[in-house]
Design a protein around this motif. Structure first.
Motif, short mmCIF file in Angstrom:
data_model
loop_
_atom_site.label_atom_id
_atom_site.label_comp_id
_atom_site.label_asym_id
_atom_site.label_seq_id
_atom_site.Cartn_x
_atom_site.Cartn_y
_atom_site.Cartn_z
N ILE A 219 0.83 -1.21 0.00
CA ILE A 219 0.00 0.00 0.00
C ILE A 219 0.86 1.25 0.00
N ILE A 220 1.87 1.25 0.84
CA ILE A 220 2.71 2.44 0.97
C ILE A 220 3.41 2.77 -0.33
N GLU A 221 3.85 1.75 -1.03
CA GLU A 221 4.51 1.97 -2.33
C GLU A 221 3.57 2.73 -3.27
N ALA A 222 2.29 2.34 -3.27
CA ALA A 222 1.31 2.99 -4.15
C ALA A 222 1.05 4.43 -3.71
N TYR A 223 0.87 4.65 -2.40
CA TYR A 223 0.58 6.00 -1.91
C TYR A 223 1.79 6.91 -2.15
N ARG A 224 3.00 6.36 -1.97
CA ARG A 224 4.21 7.14 -2.21
C ARG A 224 4.30 7.55 -3.67
N GLU A 225 3.94 6.62 -4.55
CA GLU A 225 3.97 6.89 -6.00
C GLU A 225 3.00 8.03 -6.35
N VAL A 226 1.79 7.98 -5.79
CA VAL A 226 0.80 9.03 -6.06
C VAL A 226 1.32 10.36 -5.52
N TRP A 227 1.87 10.33 -4.30
CA TRP A 227 2.41 11.55 -3.69
C TRP A 227 3.52 12.14 -4.56
N LYS A 228 4.42 11.28 -5.01
CA LYS A 228 5.55 11.73 -5.82
C LYS A 228 5.04 12.40 -7.11
N ARG A 229 4.04 11.77 -7.72
CA ARG A 229 3.56 12.29 -9.00
C ARG A 229 2.69 13.55 -8.83
N VAL A 230 1.86 13.56 -7.79
CA VAL A 230 0.90 14.67 -7.63
C VAL A 230 1.54 15.86 -6.91
N CYS A 231 2.36 15.58 -5.91
CA CYS A 231 2.93 16.69 -5.13
C CYS A 231 4.29 17.11 -5.69
N GLY A 232 5.06 16.15 -6.15
CA GLY A 232 6.36 16.43 -6.76
C GLY A 232 7.15 17.45 -5.99
N GLU A 233 7.66 18.42 -6.72
CA GLU A 233 8.53 19.45 -6.14
C GLU A 233 7.75 20.41 -5.24
N SER A 234 6.41 20.41 -5.39
CA SER A 234 5.63 21.43 -4.67
C SER A 234 5.53 21.15 -3.18
N ASP A 235 5.90 19.94 -2.76
CA ASP A 235 5.64 19.57 -1.36
C ASP A 235 6.65 20.21 -0.42
N GLU A 236 6.14 21.16 0.36
CA GLU A 236 7.02 21.89 1.28
C GLU A 236 7.55 20.99 2.40
N ASN A 237 6.88 19.89 2.64
CA ASN A 237 7.29 19.01 3.75
C ASN A 237 8.17 17.86 3.32
N LYS A 238 8.66 17.91 2.12
CA LYS A 238 9.43 16.79 1.58
C LYS A 238 10.62 16.42 2.44
#
Ligand code: UDP
Length: 238
Positions: A219-238
């Motif tokens: 599950i985590i692999e899938a959620y991480r993939e979505v996060w990476k694609r949707v949030c990408g560079e924009s994620d201030e909490n990376k």
């Protein structure tokens, strides 16, 4: 901070400002009305960040919603609303319960989006509800029902594009609506792989909670993939 409500996957806490709340995302997964449950380390943070990003993009597109800002890995600040006791489900491609209920083959694309409404009641198994009933039960007016339909349609348009741009097909999703202190209905709750079906465009791989529901892999692999694609560079909490 005082707890206002606690569900299987989130805690709603009081914020300093009485017109706001804090949503804390837990590392828990639940399906089939919590008959199936698990703790999945890191899931809350991904759901929190993905939902924050999607609500931000919806606000940019003019869709009013309750999200204010990310507070931490697992928490976000939101406008306090009175959440309606109904869910709107939007479907672009047949999957999940509609496949079972209507005998439609999984993966069939609908000619136009399907809009469904459920009454939120685990005890009653979230029965189907239509707009007449929502008005008859005093939850909304007909004008508000129309506003909800327009919002659901617009959210679908925006999210289809957001996900398509990162190689994901938006199969279906669930929306909730909250009433603000001055009576407006805005999009509330969360939008994340917990509340959407997301299939990778190339491989058809499931990148959502169906992995948990149907034991379809990490599950985590899938959620991480979505996060990476949707949030990408924009994620201030990376
Ligand atoms: N959904 C949700 N919460 C609910 C019910 C459904 O987030 O209480 C989401 C679900 O994840 C899927 C979509 O709404 O993306 C349609 O769900 P469906 O009716 O197919 O039910 P399910 O297969 O989840 O039982």
């Amino acid at each position: 901070m005082k707890t206002i409500a606690e569900g299987y996957t989130k805690v709603i806490l009081e914020a300093e400002n009485p017109g706001q709340i804090i949503m804390r995302f837990k590392d828990t997964a639940s399906a089939y009305h919590a008959i199936k449950r698990a703790t999945i380390a890191g899931k809350g943070a991904y759901a929190n960040r993905i939902s924050a990003r999607l609500f931000g993009l919806l606000a940019d597109a003019g869709v009013e919603n309750h999200f204010i800002k990310l507070l931490s890995d697992n928490e976000q600040l939101c406008q306090k609303t009175d959440v309606l006791p109904l869910r709107v489900i939007v479907r672009n491609i047949a999957a999940g319960s509609i496949v079972r209920r209507f005998g439609i083959e999984e993966g069939t694309a609908f000619k136009t989006p399907v809009y469904e409404m459920n009454y939120k009641s685990a005890q009653l198994d979230d029965p189907f509800m239509n707009s007449h009933m929502a008005v008859a039960m005093g939850f909304v007016s007909y004008d508000e029902m129309e506003h909800i339909s327009r919002l659901a349609h617009r959210v679908n348009e925006v999210l289809i594009k957001v996900f398509a741009d990162c190689g994901i097909n938006l199969i279906d999703f669930k929306l909730e609506f909250g009433r603000t202190a001055d009576g407006r209905l805005i999009v509330a709750d969360e939008i994340s792989p917990d509340t959407c079906r997301l299939w990778d465009k190339m491989s058809g791989q499931r990148l959502d909670k169906d992995r948990f529901r149907r034991d379809m892999g990490d599950i985590i692999e899938a959620y991480r993939e979505v996060w990476k694609r949707v949030c990408g560079e924009s994620d201030e909490n990376k």
